[in-house]
Design a protein around this motif. Sequence first.
Motif: not given
Length: 219
Positions: A111-126, A205-218
């Motif tokens: 989850l922390f390795d990429d600078t953008f969020v893929t669909r599988d990384e969303i699954f990885a959060v859960g 840490m984790i959910i906030s990072r995924v959300v922030s990367l998703t917003v940046l991608k948008g």
Amino acid sequence: MSQWMTTVRQHPSGVLLAAQLIAVLAYPFTGDTPAGRAVLGIFGIFVLAVAVWAVRATPALTWVAILLGIPVVVLTVLEGLYPTNDVIRLWSSVLHALFYGYTAYGLVRYLFDDTFVTRDEIFAVGANFTVVAWAFAYAFMAVQVVWPNSFVSFQGEGFQAFPNLLFLSFATLTSVGLSDIYPVMPHARSFAMVEQVTGVLYVAMIISRVVSLTVLKGR
């Protein structure tokens, strides 16, 4: 069919999440019988295999997961054959906790390795959340083997079955407090407090990072 298999191969974290949730739903139907324990053992081995497969997609070392997974599979079988043997219970619980802990480490790095969020990384959060809950549930199991009567439920003291400890783990990790099982011995409470902190840090840490990367991608 080919497209479905391609989708499955592209989302190992999604398969792991689905397998974990199916296991949660399957526990009430198995019961505490030899046949039920055998079914859960076989399905548990399948989940372990899926977890190793998911780790392969992360920056973690696959061979470490395999080295941990092999004795875990053996002990899972032995635990089904000798469900009251405390030595087997203890080592099985410890190695299960280490295996799921390492899987969680791999998914966090993923989850922390990429600078953008893929669909599988969303699954990885859960998936990672369920993996952490499993790791602490097995840690609780090891604690009650070493320190008997570490947990009590509405049924009283005594050895708590794994589904009960998994329920406690999810309740503790999510901080909802909706559990009728309580840690009462000092070591059990220490592990429960560590899991509570882990749940808070997971959101921070984790959910906030995924959300922030998703917003940046948008943007």
